[in-house]
Every structure is written in C-alpha cells, then in structure tokens.
Write a protein that holds these residues in place. Structure first.
Motif, PDB file in Angstrom:
ATOM      1  N   PRO A 241      12.522 -17.426   0.771  1.00 33.19           N
ATOM      2  CA  PRO A 241      12.583 -16.360  -0.236  1.00 33.19           C
ATOM      3  C   PRO A 241      11.429 -15.367  -0.151  1.00 33.19           C
ATOM      4  N   PHE A 242      10.324 -15.797   0.458  1.00 30.82           N
ATOM      5  CA  PHE A 242       9.155 -14.931   0.552  1.00 30.82           C
ATOM      6  C   PHE A 242       9.162 -14.075   1.821  1.00 30.82           C
ATOM      7  N   GLY A 243      10.214 -14.171   2.619  1.00 30.43           N
ATOM      8  CA  GLY A 243      10.298 -13.408   3.848  1.00 30.43           C
ATOM      9  C   GLY A 243      10.264 -11.916   3.609  1.00 30.43           C
ATOM     10  N   SER A 244      10.925 -11.467   2.539  1.00 26.59           N
ATOM     11  CA  SER A 244      10.935 -10.035   2.230  1.00 26.59           C
ATOM     12  C   SER A 244       9.551  -9.546   1.857  1.00 26.59           C
ATOM     13  N   LEU A 245       8.757 -10.410   1.214  1.00 28.61           N
ATOM     14  CA  LEU A 245       7.389 -10.037   0.865  1.00 28.61           C
ATOM     15  C   LEU A 245       6.540  -9.857   2.128  1.00 28.61           C
ATOM     16  N   ILE A 246       6.771 -10.707   3.123  1.00 31.81           N
ATOM     17  CA  ILE A 246       6.035 -10.601   4.380  1.00 31.81           C
ATOM     18  C   ILE A 246       6.385  -9.294   5.085  1.00 31.81           C
ATOM     19  N   ASN A 247       7.683  -8.969   5.125  1.00 31.62           N
ATOM     20  CA  ASN A 247       8.109  -7.719   5.749  1.00 31.62           C
ATOM     21  C   ASN A 247       7.538  -6.510   5.024  1.00 31.62           C
ATOM     22  N   GLN A 248       7.527  -6.583   3.680  1.00 37.32           N
ATOM     23  CA  GLN A 248       6.979  -5.483   2.891  1.00 37.32           C
ATOM     24  C   GLN A 248       5.494  -5.310   3.181  1.00 37.32           C
ATOM     25  N   PHE A 249       4.766  -6.413   3.269  1.00 39.55           N
ATOM     26  CA  PHE A 249       3.327  -6.366   3.541  1.00 39.55           C
ATOM     27  C   PHE A 249       3.072  -5.767   4.923  1.00 39.55           C
ATOM     28  N   ALA A 250       3.867  -6.175   5.905  1.00 37.64           N
ATOM     29  CA  ALA A 250       3.704  -5.644   7.266  1.00 37.64           C
ATOM     30  C   ALA A 250       3.987  -4.153   7.293  1.00 37.64           C
ATOM     31  N   GLY A 251       5.033  -3.738   6.590  1.00 36.84           N
ATOM     32  CA  GLY A 251       5.363  -2.318   6.534  1.00 36.84           C
ATOM     33  C   GLY A 251       4.259  -1.497   5.909  1.00 36.84           C
ATOM     34  N   LEU A 252       3.634  -2.046   4.871  1.00 37.37           N
ATOM     35  CA  LEU A 252       2.539  -1.331   4.219  1.00 37.37           C
ATOM     36  C   LEU A 252       1.334  -1.205   5.139  1.00 37.37           C
ATOM     37  N   LEU A 253       1.065  -2.253   5.917  1.00 35.25           N
ATOM     38  CA  LEU A 253      -0.058  -2.194   6.856  1.00 35.25           C
ATOM     39  C   LEU A 253       0.164  -1.118   7.915  1.00 35.25           C
ATOM     40  N   VAL A 254       1.388  -1.039   8.430  1.00 33.78           N
ATOM     41  CA  VAL A 254       1.711  -0.006   9.418  1.00 33.78           C
ATOM     42  C   VAL A 254       1.576   1.377   8.791  1.00 33.78           C
ATOM     43  N   GLY A 255       2.023   1.497   7.532  1.00 36.60           N
ATOM     44  CA  GLY A 255       1.951   2.780   6.838  1.00 36.60           C
ATOM     45  C   GLY A 255       0.533   3.278   6.635  1.00 36.60           C
ATOM     46  N   ILE A 256      -0.407   2.357   6.531  1.00 36.19           N
ATOM     47  CA  ILE A 256      -1.809   2.740   6.351  1.00 36.19           C
ATOM     48  C   ILE A 256      -2.287   3.589   7.523  1.00 36.19           C
ATOM     49  N   ILE A 257      -1.747   3.338   8.695  1.00 32.91           N
ATOM     50  CA  ILE A 257      -2.105   4.115   9.883  1.00 32.91           C
ATOM     51  C   ILE A 257      -1.183   5.313  10.066  1.00 32.91           C
ATOM     52  N   LEU A 258       0.114   5.081   9.979  1.00 29.95           N
ATOM     53  CA  LEU A 258       1.071   6.133  10.313  1.00 29.95           C
ATOM     54  C   LEU A 258       1.123   7.253   9.289  1.00 29.95           C
ATOM     55  N   VAL A 259       1.024   6.925   8.002  1.00 29.49           N
ATOM     56  CA  VAL A 259       1.118   7.970   6.976  1.00 29.49           C
ATOM     57  C   VAL A 259       0.028   9.027   7.135  1.00 29.49           C
ATOM     58  N   PRO A 260      -1.257   8.644   7.225  1.00 29.05           N
ATOM     59  CA  PRO A 260      -2.283   9.684   7.418  1.00 29.05           C
ATOM     60  C   PRO A 260      -2.195  10.363   8.776  1.00 29.05           C
ATOM     61  N   TYR A 261      -1.794   9.624   9.804  1.00 32.73           N
ATOM     62  CA  TYR A 261      -1.680  10.240  11.125  1.00 32.73           C
ATOM     63  C   TYR A 261      -0.573  11.292  11.136  1.00 32.73           C
ATOM     64  N   PHE A 262       0.586  10.953  10.591  1.00 32.32           N
ATOM     65  CA  PHE A 262       1.675  11.924  10.520  1.00 32.32           C
ATOM     66  C   PHE A 262       1.326  13.089   9.590  1.00 32.32           C
ATOM     67  N   ALA A 263       0.527  12.818   8.565  1.00 31.09           N
ATOM     68  CA  ALA A 263       0.084  13.902   7.676  1.00 31.09           C
ATOM     69  C   ALA A 263      -0.743  14.910   8.462  1.00 31.09           C
ATOM     70  N   LEU A 264      -1.602  14.420   9.346  1.00 35.60           N
ATOM     71  CA  LEU A 264      -2.386  15.311  10.198  1.00 35.60           C
ATOM     72  C   LEU A 264      -1.476  16.105  11.145  1.00 35.60           C
ATOM     73  N   VAL A 265      -0.541  15.413  11.782  1.00 38.10           N
ATOM     74  CA  VAL A 265       0.387  16.079  12.712  1.00 38.10           C
ATOM     75  C   VAL A 265       1.133  17.206  12.015  1.00 38.10           C
TER      76      VAL A 265
END
Length: 290
Positions: A241-265
């Motif tokens: 049942p906690f698998g979705s939480l793991i995926n959400q956490f991983a997605g947020l970690l990726v977003g920490i890098i991609l969101v500001p990088y794409f904002a710059l682009v």
C-alpha cells in the motif's frame, strides 16, 4: 541564441546557483506531507476500522457508502487545491530566481519570496483555467469509456477512438499555448488574461522553437521518470500500500532538479523571443517596459 544555448546556458546557470532549488525543496516537502495526509485521510474515511500496519484486513469495499465517498472526495479536492497553490508559489519563486540569475548572474531567496507572494495568485488562476480546458477536451474520451462500461461496445469504441484523438491533439495544443505563461506573469508582469494572450502569440509566432523545447523537456522528464520507475519497481511491489508514497517521493526528488532547470530554460527562451540579444545589458525594469 539557439535552442541548444537555452539548455547549455541553463546548465551553467544552475551549476552556479544551487539556491534556485530551494523553492522546489520546500514545495516537495509540503506536497509529500499533504499526499501522506490525504492518503491516510481517505483510507480512514473509506474504512475506519482498516489496519494497514496490523493484521486486520477487512474489505474496504464493504464499508463504502455515499457519505464516505463524498467525504473522501472532499479530502482529495482540498488536498489538490492546496497542492495547486504550493506549485503556483514554487513556480513564481523559481521563475523569479531564474530571471535574477539571467540578469544578474546570481539568485536571491529574498527575490524568490517576494515574487512567490506577488505572482502565485495569477499563476494559480491560469493553472486552473488550463486544467479546466484540459478536462473539457477530455469529455469525449470519458464518454467513450462510459459507453464501453455500459456495454455499448460498437458506439463506445468509435467514441473512444475519436475522443482519444481529440484529447491528444487538444492536450498538446493547450500545453503549447500555455507553455510560457509563467514567464509572462513573472518576467513580463502580465495579467491573467494578458499572460495567456502573450503565451499564445509567442507560441504562434515561434511554433517550431516552442514545440521543440516542449518536446525536449517532455523527453527528458519521461526518460528520467522511466529510469526511476525501473529502479524502484521492486521496492514499490514489496512496499504494498505504501508503493504509491515511494513513487510520489521519487517524483518529488526528480522535480527538485528538473523544475528549476526547466524554469531557467524557458526563461532564457522567453527573454530571447521577447528581446533577442538586446536584453543582455538591460536591467529587469527596462526589459519589462520594452
């Protein structure tokens, strides 16, 4: 400046200004907390006696009624609105920092806070408009599924195919038309309606450039997401049942890098499409006025 420059210059700017990730880090933490609260809130609402950690495993479906569904839906709606607000603030703050990095070479958290407070209501409003339009173009697709579930096979398949095409085309057009509205609000200081108009005209006048940048961003996001999914697949299966939480956490970690990088682009692209190379030696006020 060409498309490759948007990405290469953004890499260099990102490398020199790690502080631009701070709004995304804070937003990711808050979003994860909300996701956990929403997860357990819905579980507790749908099945008050359900024990996820213990040995009790009553059927969750046997305890669902219209009241519990309404309450669970309300919880999810509140969580979703709060996440929209958090993302709007993060976007405003991050684009504000991207603008400062491009103009001055460095980022300030004071600017992030100021621009976040100032511009997040407009970004929130446009995000809601974009979501509503996306739902509208999805109606034929939803209707197709509804007909199939009600055993209207022939007409259901036809509507589903047509609806899928309408949704695919509509979603891409909406994404491209709204592609630069964040930059238009924060950098160009446009209104809600003005940002949509400017984003549309920038897309219409530079269709190939906007499309290619959107495509490259999507490929990068999907590629990284696919790799993360493969790496975490065994862990999410074991987690149950906690698998979705793991995926959400991983997605947020990726977003920490991609969101500001794409904002710059996208901020590099916005300023290039608006001013060409002239903005390099201009301050922000001169850029906005022009």
């Amino acid at each position: 400046m060409d498309i490759g420059d948007y990405y290469s210059k953004s890499v260099e700017s990102f490398r020199r200004n790690w502080k631009i990730t701070v709004p995304s880090i804070v937003a990711s933490i808050l979003t994860l907390i909300l996701f956990i609260v929403g997860f357990f809130g819905v579980m507790a609402t749908l099945s008050p006696n359900l024990s996820i950690i213990g040995n009790a495993t009553p059927s969750i479906f046997s305890q669902i009624n219209s009241n519990t569904l309404l309450t669970a839906g309300l919880i999810l709606l509140i969580i979703e609105i709060l996440i929209y607000i958090i993302n709007a603030f993060r976007t405003a703050a991050t684009v504000g920092m991207a603008k400062q990095i491009i103009m001055d070479g460095s980022a300030s958290l004071d600017v992030a806070w100021k621009d976040g407070i100032k511009f997040f209501p407009k970004i929130f409003a446009v995000s809601i408009i974009k979501t509503v339009l996306t739902v509208i173009v999805a109606i034929p697709l939803i209707l197709g599924f509804y007909l199939l579930f009600n055993n209207e096979i022939l007409i259901g398949v036809s509507v589903l195919l047509i609806g899928s095409l309408i949704f695919f085309i509509g979603y891409i057009l909406i994404s491209l038309i709204f592609f630069l509205f964040n930059q238009s609000i924060v950098v160009g200081q446009k209104s809600v309606v003005g940002s949509i108009k400017e984003s549309y005209y920038l897309f219409w006048d530079n269709k190939l450039t906007v499309f290619l940048v959107a495509l490259i961003n999507a490929i990068i996001s999907l590629g990284i997401g696919f790799l993360i999914g493969l790496i975490l697949a065994p862990l999410t299966i074991v987690a149950g049942p906690f698998g979705s939480l793991i995926n959400q956490f991983a997605g947020l970690l990726v977003g920490i890098i991609l969101v500001p990088y794409f904002a710059l682009v996208m901020t590099y692209m916005y300023m290039e499409l608006k001013m060409g190379f002239q903005w390099i030696n201009k301050d922000v006020e001169e850029f906005i006025v022009s």
